[in-house]
Design an enzyme around this catalytic site. Structure first.
Site, PDB file in Angstrom:
ATOM      1  CG  HIS A  45       1.914  10.633   1.849  1.00 56.27           C
ATOM      2  ND1 HIS A  45       1.331   9.587   2.530  1.00 56.27           N
ATOM      3  CD2 HIS A  45       3.226  10.291   1.684  1.00 56.27           C
ATOM      4  CE1 HIS A  45       2.248   8.656   2.773  1.00 56.27           C
ATOM      5  NE2 HIS A  45       3.394   9.042   2.260  1.00 56.27           N
ATOM      6  CG  ASP A  58       5.105   4.244  -0.755  1.00 60.73           C
ATOM      7  OD1 ASP A  58       5.836   4.708  -1.636  1.00 60.73           O
ATOM      8  OD2 ASP A  58       5.174   4.584   0.453  1.00 60.73           O
TER       9      ASP A  58
HETATM   10 ZN   LIG Z   1       6.555   5.961   0.920  1.00 58.47          ZN
END
Ligand SMILES: [Zn+2]
Length: 314
Positions: free
Chosen positions: A130, A166
């Site tokens: 992220h 993910d």
């Molecule tokens: Zn994640």
């Protein structure tokens, strides 16, 4: 027949000192659970273990703004902890952990490019996918897989694949590479869900497949076979990097995907087979999410299985 290639396991004690507080899901227990399971099941004995070096400023600034790197590394002790966002907290131990996590990714690339290893797995925290060029978010500080990709490019490779299964979209990795055609990012993720990525139809190096809540094994494998594989065949990657997050597992509290343990050994075998075809065997995986420690540990074990034990049942 896939040849056996040795596996490297890279971690560092500093990764477990980064602690964002009581009850935080991105906790030291995650790596401890993985280590305990692999030790008790004997798999750690089959891997060559390495202690991660620190990433250098040069390696980090290939993907992050210099001011951003300085902000993380130069944070005054008196100003810590800093809440970067409501769930992402920089403590006194964070910078060292993040340097080791990114350094593991660099070392992993060097190890597989030396042809000593097939897979190099980075068991590290904080996770990275992220983190954007200039922003920490979603438990991530330095984008470990992006640092690995940039290192592979710096070593002269021209075609790098990043596979991200993910639960969450790797928005940071997309932010860093969306205009770099040497890198292709292949993703499956739950949508809608944090970080609320809505796709990027115009960018041909982002192959992303949003999965609806409650999607499981069937939808995941279909996405890989029908969307990832044709694009990978077209790309012919010279190295395969994996953002290995395990929070799409059915037991994970973060979302509503329903992946099972078998899906992780399946995707690992699929990646292994692709790597044998295109880049002989070179795979770097780095840990992203996975927040139920026992399910995370078992998922990692199943991911490693095809590389270590062939068909040995676990
Ligand atoms: Zn994640």
């Amino acid at each position: 027949m896939i040849p056996f290639r040795p596996v490297a396991w890279i971690t560092h004690p500093a990764c477990n000192l980064h602690d964002m507080g009581e009850g935080h899901p991105e906790c030291p227990e995650r790596l401890r659970a993985i280590g305990d399971r692999l030790r008790s099941g004997g798999l750690l004995d089959f891997m060559q273990q390495y202690e991660a070096p620190r990433a250098t400023i040069e390696q980090l600034t290939r993907v992050h703004a210099a001011e951003y790197v300085q902000r993380i590394l130069g944070a005054e002790a008196a100003s810590l902890p800093i809440h970067v966002d409501p769930d992402t907290i920089q403590t006194a131990e964070t910078a060292e952990a993040a340097l080791r996590a990114a350094g593991a990714a660099v070392q992993a690339v060097d190890l597989v490019l030396s042809d000593q290893y097939g897979l190099a797995f980075c068991a590290v925290r904080p996770p990275g996918h992220h983190a954007t060029r200039d922003q920490a978010m979603g438990f991530c500080f330095f984008n470990n897989i992006a640092v690995a990709a940039a290192h592979a490019l710096a070593r002269g490779l021209k075609r790098v694949a990043i596979l991200d299964f993910d639960l969450h979209y790797g928005n940071g990795t997309a932010d860093i590479f969306q205009n770099d055609r040497r890198v292709k990012l292949y993703s499956t993720y739950q949508h809608p869900l944090y970080p609320y990525w809505s796709g990027c139809a115009d960018t041909e190096n982002l192959v992303d497949v949003a999965l609806p809540p409650l999607a499981g094994s069937t939808e995941f494998r279909k996405a890989v076979e029908e969307r990832w594989i044709p694009a990978l065949v077209d790309q012919r990657p010279q190295i395969i990097l994996v953002s290995a997050g395990f929070d799409a597992h059915a037991e994970d509290p973060m979302g509503d995907l329903r992946f099972g343990y078998d899906d992780y050994s399946w995707i690992a075998a699929r990646i292994q087979s692709l790597a044998e075809t295109y880049c002989p065997g070179r795979i770097v995986a780095t840990l992203e999410g996975g927040y139920t420690p026992h399910a995370l540990a078992r998922s990692v074990e199943r991911f490693l299985q095809p590389f270590l034990t062939g068909d040995m049942p676990l």
